[in-house]
Scaffold this active site. Structure first.
Site, PDB file in Angstrom:
ATOM      1  N   ARG A 176      21.771  44.200   7.979  1.00 24.16           N
ATOM      2  CA  ARG A 176      22.698  43.665   6.972  1.00 24.16           C
ATOM      3  C   ARG A 176      22.476  44.283   5.593  1.00 24.16           C
ATOM      4  NH1 ARG A 176      23.975  42.681  11.325  1.00 24.16           N
ATOM      5  NH2 ARG A 176      24.576  40.688  12.238  1.00 24.16           N
ATOM      6  N   SER A 227      28.624  33.885   8.757  1.00 22.17           N
ATOM      7  CA  SER A 227      27.215  33.510   8.601  1.00 22.17           C
ATOM      8  C   SER A 227      26.806  33.616   7.135  1.00 22.17           C
ATOM      9  CB  SER A 227      26.325  34.420   9.445  1.00 22.17           C
ATOM     10  OG  SER A 227      26.588  34.258  10.819  1.00 22.17           O
ATOM     11  N   GLU A 297      23.526  36.446   3.356  1.00 20.03           N
ATOM     12  CA  GLU A 297      24.359  37.613   3.654  1.00 20.03           C
ATOM     13  C   GLU A 297      25.486  37.692   2.634  1.00 20.03           C
ATOM     14  OE1 GLU A 297      25.992  38.273   7.505  1.00 20.03           O
ATOM     15  OE2 GLU A 297      24.228  37.528   8.552  1.00 20.03           O
TER      16      GLU A 297
END
Length: 307
Positions: A176, A227, A297
């Site tokens: 990520r 998420s 994130e």
């Protein structure tokens, strides 16, 4: 407030609009107004807008499709650019080379690739974002991620340099993470090298199974960003949050989803402040109970420096 040069008004569709609510352009449906807002439909329009912002010495931000952003209720200064109109893709079933503009929805590209027998993007069918956003965030799901298949990106510098190409190796991909998150670069397009020659029926079936899994295990009925936290490998953020009994916990209109604890949903009337407060609460609770700091994130814009 900056003045608009006449050159901008001559190009249809790119005149920046003042004080546009960004809540309409984020998947959480929260956020204050942009000082200036534009949605370019071509690379040329995008270059013109970035050059204008640079000349005006104002901040310039790309919000993509707004699916991985939390924008403060007070809004954002400068120019905010939505990339939703910058769409288009070209797939070569023989070589596996796929070229896509930054605003192309990654689920659409996943489905198109499967239909012509190109393996590699089946995992992306449920990702609520664009090709550009996927390249920046190294988006992933179902055991796959962008870095596995991306070959290069075309970018512009917000200082007016470019366009130029960066290879996958130059992007410093990690879980990520990418170099694109640290630099003042705007993704124009991406090139993927997929695996050709697969049975399109099998790929379509896998794609549909992945989509069904995501829609049945994640809260797709309410506004969210996907998420919220990165998984602190080898642990899962959702399980750490769920273990604390936080599913269903609410702050204002923000709720930890009863379906998946790593999702914060807008149940109606949420503010960015509600969601930001929930993020902080979860981080504090998880660190106290498990000794683990969860890192978001989601990118937060217009807030003070956050972890």
């Amino acid at each position: 407030m900056p003045t608009l040069p006449g050159s901008l008004t001559l190009v249809k569709g790119i005149k920046p609009q003042p004080l546009v609510s960004l809540a309409n352009f984020t998947s959480w449906r929260v956020g204050g107004p942009a000082e200036w807002f534009a949605s370019p439909s071509s690379v040329e329009e995008l270059q013109t807008l970035i050059a204008w912002a640079y000349e005006q010495k104002m901040p310039c931000r790309v919000i993509g499709a707004g699916s991985n952003l939390l924008i403060n209720d007070t809004g954002l200064p400068g120019l905010s650019l939505c990339m939703r109109k910058l769409q288009g893709s070209d797939l070569d079933p023989k070589t596996g080379i796929v070229e896509a503009l930054a605003g192309e929805p990654i689920p659409n590209l996943s489905k198109r690739a499967a239909k012509v027998g190109l393996h590699g993007l089946e995992w992306a069918v449920g990702i609520p974002g664009t090709v550009g956003g996927a390249a920046v965030m190294n988006a992933g799901a179902q055991g796959g991620c962008t870095a596995d298949w991306l070959e290069s990106v075309q970018v512009l510098d917000l200082n007016g340099e470019g366009p130029f190409e960066l290879s996958r190796q130059e992007l410093d991909y990690a879980y990520r993470q990418s170099l694109l998150q640290e630099k003042t670069l705007v993704v124009l397009s991406a090139r993927f090298r997929l695996d050709p020659g697969h049975d399109h029926k099998e790929l379509n079936q896998i794609t549909q199974q992945n989509l069904t899994h995501r829609t049945t295990t994640q809260p797709y009925q309410l506004p969210s960003c996907g998420s919220v936290f990165r998984n602190p490998e080898p642990l899962k953020a959702g399980r750490l949050i769920e273990a604390l009994g936080l599913k269903g916990h609410r702050i204002g209109g923000a709720e930890v989803s009863p379906i998946h604890a790593n999702f914060i949903v807008n149940i109606g009337g949420a503010t960015a402040a509600d969601i930001n407060q929930m993020i902080t609460l979860i981080q504090q609770r998880v660190q106290m109970a498990h000794g683990v700091m969860l890192h978001p994130e989601v990118k937060r814009l217009g807030f003070e420096a956050t972890a």
